[in-house]
Design an enzyme around this catalytic site. Structure first.
Site, PDB file in Angstrom:
ATOM      1  N   ILE A  12      66.197  32.192  65.311  1.00  0.00           N
ATOM      2  CA  ILE A  12      66.158  30.914  66.037  1.00  0.00           C
ATOM      3  C   ILE A  12      67.533  30.636  66.649  1.00  0.00           C
ATOM      4  CG2 ILE A  12      65.578  28.451  65.894  1.00  0.00           C
ATOM      5  CD1 ILE A  12      63.979  29.177  63.297  1.00  0.00           C
ATOM      6  N   ASN A  32      77.398  35.924  59.195  1.00  0.00           N
ATOM      7  CA  ASN A  32      77.867  37.081  58.411  1.00  0.00           C
ATOM      8  C   ASN A  32      76.958  38.298  58.589  1.00  0.00           C
ATOM      9  OD1 ASN A  32      75.654  36.394  56.909  1.00  0.00           O
ATOM     10  ND2 ASN A  32      76.741  36.085  54.981  1.00  0.00           N
ATOM     11  N   ALA A  81      72.555  28.792  59.495  1.00  0.00           N
ATOM     12  CA  ALA A  81      72.867  29.850  58.522  1.00  0.00           C
ATOM     13  C   ALA A  81      72.229  29.549  57.177  1.00  0.00           C
ATOM     14  CB  ALA A  81      74.378  30.003  58.369  1.00  0.00           C
ATOM     15  N   LEU A  83      69.529  31.640  53.890  1.00  0.00           N
ATOM     16  CA  LEU A  83      68.567  32.695  53.538  1.00  0.00           C
ATOM     17  C   LEU A  83      67.175  32.082  53.589  1.00  0.00           C
ATOM     18  CD1 LEU A  83      70.523  34.283  50.527  1.00  0.00           C
ATOM     19  CD2 LEU A  83      70.544  34.967  52.938  1.00  0.00           C
ATOM     20  N   LYS A  84      66.158  32.887  53.991  1.00  0.00           N
ATOM     21  CA  LYS A  84      64.864  32.251  54.282  1.00  0.00           C
ATOM     22  C   LYS A  84      63.631  32.949  53.711  1.00  0.00           C
ATOM     23  CE  LYS A  84      63.937  34.623  58.608  1.00  0.00           C
ATOM     24  NZ  LYS A  84      63.364  34.579  59.923  1.00  0.00           N
ATOM     25  N   SER A 124      62.624  22.513  57.077  1.00  0.00           N
ATOM     26  CA  SER A 124      61.369  23.250  57.196  1.00  0.00           C
ATOM     27  C   SER A 124      60.202  22.392  56.728  1.00  0.00           C
ATOM     28  CB  SER A 124      61.470  24.494  56.308  1.00  0.00           C
ATOM     29  OG  SER A 124      60.211  25.100  56.166  1.00  0.00           O
ATOM     30  N   TYR A 149      63.502  28.677  47.750  1.00  0.00           N
ATOM     31  CA  TYR A 149      63.833  28.497  49.175  1.00  0.00           C
ATOM     32  C   TYR A 149      63.483  27.070  49.613  1.00  0.00           C
ATOM     33  CZ  TYR A 149      63.247  28.417  54.202  1.00  0.00           C
ATOM     34  OH  TYR A 149      63.309  28.034  55.522  1.00  0.00           O
ATOM     35  N   LYS A 153      65.964  23.666  50.681  1.00  0.00           N
ATOM     36  CA  LYS A 153      65.922  22.868  51.923  1.00  0.00           C
ATOM     37  C   LYS A 153      65.823  21.372  51.585  1.00  0.00           C
ATOM     38  CE  LYS A 153      66.301  26.007  54.980  1.00  0.00           C
ATOM     39  NZ  LYS A 153      67.425  26.057  55.894  1.00  0.00           N
ATOM     40  N   ARG A 292      47.199  34.288  48.776  1.00  0.00           N
ATOM     41  CA  ARG A 292      48.584  34.559  48.362  1.00  0.00           C
ATOM     42  C   ARG A 292      49.058  33.387  47.501  1.00  0.00           C
ATOM     43  NH1 ARG A 292      53.053  35.360  53.056  1.00  0.00           N
ATOM     44  NH2 ARG A 292      52.402  33.236  53.542  1.00  0.00           N
TER      45      ARG A 292
HETATM   46  P1  NAD Z   1      67.506  34.279  60.371  1.00  0.00           P
HETATM   47  O1  NAD Z   1      67.636  34.926  59.039  1.00  0.00           O
HETATM   48  O2  NAD Z   1      67.062  35.106  61.501  1.00  0.00           O
HETATM   49  O3  NAD Z   1      68.882  33.566  60.765  1.00  0.00           O
HETATM   50  C1  NAD Z   1      69.769  33.057  59.812  1.00  0.00           C
HETATM   51  C2  NAD Z   1      71.141  33.610  60.154  1.00  0.00           C
HETATM   52  O4  NAD Z   1      72.097  33.088  59.223  1.00  0.00           O
HETATM   53  C3  NAD Z   1      71.204  35.133  60.073  1.00  0.00           C
HETATM   54  O5  NAD Z   1      71.773  35.634  61.257  1.00  0.00           O
HETATM   55  C4  NAD Z   1      72.091  35.403  58.867  1.00  0.00           C
HETATM   56  O6  NAD Z   1      72.847  36.593  59.021  1.00  0.00           O
HETATM   57  C5  NAD Z   1      72.947  34.155  58.837  1.00  0.00           C
HETATM   58  N1  NAD Z   1      73.482  33.795  57.515  1.00  0.00           N
HETATM   59  C6  NAD Z   1      72.810  33.681  56.354  1.00  0.00           C
HETATM   60  N2  NAD Z   1      73.631  33.281  55.374  1.00  0.00           N
HETATM   61  C7  NAD Z   1      74.863  33.146  55.937  1.00  0.00           C
HETATM   62  C8  NAD Z   1      76.123  32.752  55.449  1.00  0.00           C
HETATM   63  N3  NAD Z   1      76.298  32.438  54.154  1.00  0.00           N
HETATM   64  N4  NAD Z   1      77.177  32.717  56.297  1.00  0.00           N
HETATM   65  C9  NAD Z   1      77.003  33.044  57.591  1.00  0.00           C
HETATM   66  N5  NAD Z   1      75.834  33.418  58.119  1.00  0.00           N
HETATM   67  C10 NAD Z   1      74.770  33.462  57.298  1.00  0.00           C
HETATM   68  O7  NAD Z   1      66.531  33.031  60.178  1.00  0.00           O
HETATM   69  P2  NAD Z   1      65.876  32.080  61.277  1.00  0.00           P
HETATM   70  O8  NAD Z   1      64.423  32.337  61.254  1.00  0.00           O
HETATM   71  O9  NAD Z   1      66.610  32.148  62.547  1.00  0.00           O
HETATM   72  O10 NAD Z   1      66.095  30.676  60.571  1.00  0.00           O
HETATM   73  C11 NAD Z   1      67.218  29.858  60.878  1.00  0.00           C
HETATM   74  C12 NAD Z   1      67.198  28.664  59.956  1.00  0.00           C
HETATM   75  O11 NAD Z   1      65.965  27.966  60.110  1.00  0.00           O
HETATM   76  C13 NAD Z   1      67.298  29.018  58.464  1.00  0.00           C
HETATM   77  O12 NAD Z   1      68.093  28.052  57.830  1.00  0.00           O
HETATM   78  C14 NAD Z   1      65.857  28.930  57.998  1.00  0.00           C
HETATM   79  O13 NAD Z   1      65.772  28.632  56.631  1.00  0.00           O
HETATM   80  C15 NAD Z   1      65.330  27.788  58.852  1.00  0.00           C
HETATM   81  N6  NAD Z   1      63.880  27.843  59.044  1.00  0.00           N
HETATM   82  C16 NAD Z   1      63.318  29.022  59.494  1.00  0.00           C
HETATM   83  C17 NAD Z   1      61.935  29.080  59.616  1.00  0.00           C
HETATM   84  C18 NAD Z   1      61.285  30.375  60.065  1.00  0.00           C
HETATM   85  O14 NAD Z   1      60.112  30.556  59.802  1.00  0.00           O
HETATM   86  N7  NAD Z   1      61.960  31.272  60.767  1.00  0.00           N
HETATM   87  C19 NAD Z   1      61.134  27.966  59.320  1.00  0.00           C
HETATM   88  C20 NAD Z   1      61.756  26.782  58.912  1.00  0.00           C
HETATM   89  C21 NAD Z   1      63.140  26.748  58.763  1.00  0.00           C
HETATM   90  C1  UD1 Z   2      55.841  30.871  54.915  1.00  0.00           C
HETATM   91  C2  UD1 Z   2      56.511  30.349  53.673  1.00  0.00           C
HETATM   92  C3  UD1 Z   2      57.208  29.031  54.020  1.00  0.00           C
HETATM   93  C4  UD1 Z   2      58.194  29.265  55.146  1.00  0.00           C
HETATM   94  C5  UD1 Z   2      57.469  29.855  56.337  1.00  0.00           C
HETATM   95  C6  UD1 Z   2      58.478  30.204  57.389  1.00  0.00           C
HETATM   96  C7  UD1 Z   2      55.176  31.189  51.791  1.00  0.00           C
HETATM   97  C8  UD1 Z   2      54.254  30.830  50.682  1.00  0.00           C
HETATM   98  N1  UD1 Z   2      55.537  30.176  52.615  1.00  0.00           N
HETATM   99  O1  UD1 Z   2      54.916  29.884  55.343  1.00  0.00           O
HETATM  100  O2  UD1 Z   2      57.895  28.540  52.894  1.00  0.00           O
HETATM  101  O3  UD1 Z   2      58.794  28.037  55.546  1.00  0.00           O
HETATM  102  O4  UD1 Z   2      56.781  31.058  55.935  1.00  0.00           O
HETATM  103  O5  UD1 Z   2      57.954  30.894  58.430  1.00  0.00           O
HETATM  104  O6  UD1 Z   2      55.602  32.327  51.937  1.00  0.00           O
HETATM  105  N2  UD1 Z   2      48.999  35.359  56.166  1.00  0.00           N
HETATM  106  C9  UD1 Z   2      48.068  36.359  56.036  1.00  0.00           C
HETATM  107  N3  UD1 Z   2      48.515  37.649  55.970  1.00  0.00           N
HETATM  108  C10 UD1 Z   2      49.835  37.977  56.032  1.00  0.00           C
HETATM  109  C11 UD1 Z   2      50.780  36.938  56.168  1.00  0.00           C
HETATM  110  C12 UD1 Z   2      50.322  35.642  56.213  1.00  0.00           C
HETATM  111  O7  UD1 Z   2      46.868  36.110  55.983  1.00  0.00           O
HETATM  112  O8  UD1 Z   2      50.178  39.180  55.957  1.00  0.00           O
HETATM  113  C13 UD1 Z   2      48.517  33.954  56.294  1.00  0.00           C
HETATM  114  C14 UD1 Z   2      49.035  33.005  55.244  1.00  0.00           C
HETATM  115  O9  UD1 Z   2      48.167  32.970  54.137  1.00  0.00           O
HETATM  116  C15 UD1 Z   2      49.070  31.685  56.029  1.00  0.00           C
HETATM  117  C16 UD1 Z   2      49.374  32.117  57.466  1.00  0.00           C
HETATM  118  O10 UD1 Z   2      49.008  33.492  57.535  1.00  0.00           O
HETATM  119  O11 UD1 Z   2      47.799  31.089  56.016  1.00  0.00           O
HETATM  120  C17 UD1 Z   2      50.842  31.981  57.842  1.00  0.00           C
HETATM  121  O12 UD1 Z   2      51.630  32.672  56.885  1.00  0.00           O
HETATM  122  P1  UD1 Z   2      53.214  32.837  57.064  1.00  0.00           P
HETATM  123  O13 UD1 Z   2      53.523  33.349  58.423  1.00  0.00           O
HETATM  124  O14 UD1 Z   2      53.717  33.624  55.905  1.00  0.00           O
HETATM  125  O15 UD1 Z   2      53.755  31.330  57.008  1.00  0.00           O
HETATM  126  P2  UD1 Z   2      53.523  30.211  55.895  1.00  0.00           P
HETATM  127  O16 UD1 Z   2      52.677  30.672  54.776  1.00  0.00           O
HETATM  128  O17 UD1 Z   2      53.060  28.993  56.621  1.00  0.00           O
END
Ligand code: NAD
Ligand code: UD1
Length: 338
Positions: A12, A32, A81, A83-84, A124, A149, A153, A292
């Protein structure tokens, strides 16, 4: 004047950095590279013709933050930044609390010391736990997170609420993202999960490209129209513009805001598979398996507060999300590892 983007090399973050550079903002990144490649930012520079200043460092490193805040005129911080991975967080909770919670505290301390007051946090929809009622508005009950995780948040949101009361000059926005998917339409930057993806859309796209055999659909006995899980998928470019809107609205409204970023529309797993088949013209093989653990049946947002407070709405359709995911996947079958 510059914007500090932590985690700016990530999924993102890189799309948001691109969008900021395109509109003429100066950007400083700290990352990092624990879950990303610097190639994402090289490609952002190639696409925009502009380069962010990049520090390859950890947000837990106070000295690195001091250097950044003293070397650049930072006005705003967008804090991606962290972990996710849900499954990894269950195995390594301390790493998650350290990066996500302590990391944010270190960052806030350095912002306080440097007089930087605008903060946007990546929260999130996971903080809502198992929803009592949908759509989810910002007033909906939070908690019951089933993994470290999600808890990390929610803990940061609570720390930010307390911090905001103690430091009312700070302007803080927590953006609760629903399910980010898609990629930049150029196909040059996108999501690059390491190993076998946990999330649905990266999994489907790796089946489409032939790297994985079949999607396991986690349950078809949920109380949803087709029995499979329903989520609010949002295009990553919509998330990027959501951050710009949050920056532009930082001085308006309350000092501490929590805002959903979603489309308000729920799609099922089967809807996603069918939309991806249409976008890729590939047959996606799937098998129904058991639920799951920790999954919820359905979840989508009430996005009206974002419209009211930020003047922002998501504009990309599901077909566009799948088209752009496929464009990224087919042009970069191994992500940034080429
Ligand atoms: P991502 O892992 O691609 O990006 C996170 C970045 O942070 C990475 O480049 C990683 O190297 C860096 N990072 C992690 N720990 C660090 C640290 N201690 N110091 C410096 N850099 C560090 O993840 P993303 O999908 O781009 O998500 C960005 C943010 O949004 C995260 O905080 C995540 O929890 C949140 N978020 C993501 C989702 C999703 O589904 N992608 C959903 C809701 C919230
Ligand atoms: C997951 C995380 C959530 C996180 C989000 C970020 C879990 C339990 N929740 O959410 O904490 O914020 O990702 O993107 O891991 N599915 C399948 N087959 C797959 C993968 C997923 O059927 O191989 C289904 C899941 O059951 C769900 C939907 O697809 O109904 C979306 O799954 P996913 O992309 O993992 O997102 P979340 O479960 O919403």
């Amino acid at each position: 004047m510059a914007i500090l983007v932590t985690g700016g090399a990530g999924y993102i973050g890189s799309h948001t950095v691109l969008t900021l550079l395109e509109r003429g903002d100066d950007v400083v990144v700290i990352d990092n590279l624990s879950n990303s490649s610097q190639k994402s930012l090289d490609r952002v520079a190639e696409l925009t013709g502009k380069k962010p200043v990049v520090y390859i460092d950890n947000i837990l490193n106070r000295d690195a933050l001091k250097t950044i805040f003293s070397s650049h005129n930072i006005t705003d911080v967008i804090h991606f930044a962290g972990l996710k991975s849900v499954s990894e967080s269950i195995k390594e909770p301390l790493a998650y609390y350290e990066n996500n919670v302590t990391g944010t505290q270190v960052l806030l301390n350095e912002m306080l010391a440097s007089g930087v007051k605008h903060f946007i946090f990546s929260s999130s929809a996971t903080v809502y736990g198992n929803p009592e009622k949908i759509p989810l508005s910002e007033q909906s009950r939070t908690g019951d997170c089933t993994n470290p995780y999600g808890t990390s948040k929610l803990m940061v949101e609570k720390i930010l609420a307390d911090f905001s009361r103690a430091q009312p000059q700070f302007r803080i926005t927590c953006l609760r993202y629903f399910n980010p998917v898609g990629a930049h339409p150029s196909g040059r930057i996108g999501e690059d999960p390491g190993g076998i993806p946990n999330n649905l859309v990266p999994y489907i796209s790796q089946v489409a490209i032939g790297k994985l055999g079949s999607v396991s659909v986690y349950g078809n006995d949920y109380p949803t129209p087709d029995g499979t899980g329903v989520r609010d998928y949002i295009h990553v470019m919509d998330l990027a513009t959501g951050h710009l809107a949050a920056l532009d609205s930082v001085d308006k409204g309350a000092a501490y805001k929590i805002i959903n970023l979603g489309t308000g529309i729920g799609y099922s797993v089967i809807n996603l598979i069918e939309a991806f088949e249409k976008a890729s013209q590939k047959k996606i093989s799937y098998t129904i398996v058991g639920r799951r653990p920790g999954d919820i049946a359905e979840c989508w947002s009430d996005p009206s507060l974002a419209r009211k407070e930020l003047g922002w709405v998501a504009t990309h359709s599901l077909d566009e999300m799948m088209r752009d995911t496929w464009n990224w996947q087919k042009n970069n079958p191994d992500g940034y590892k080429v």
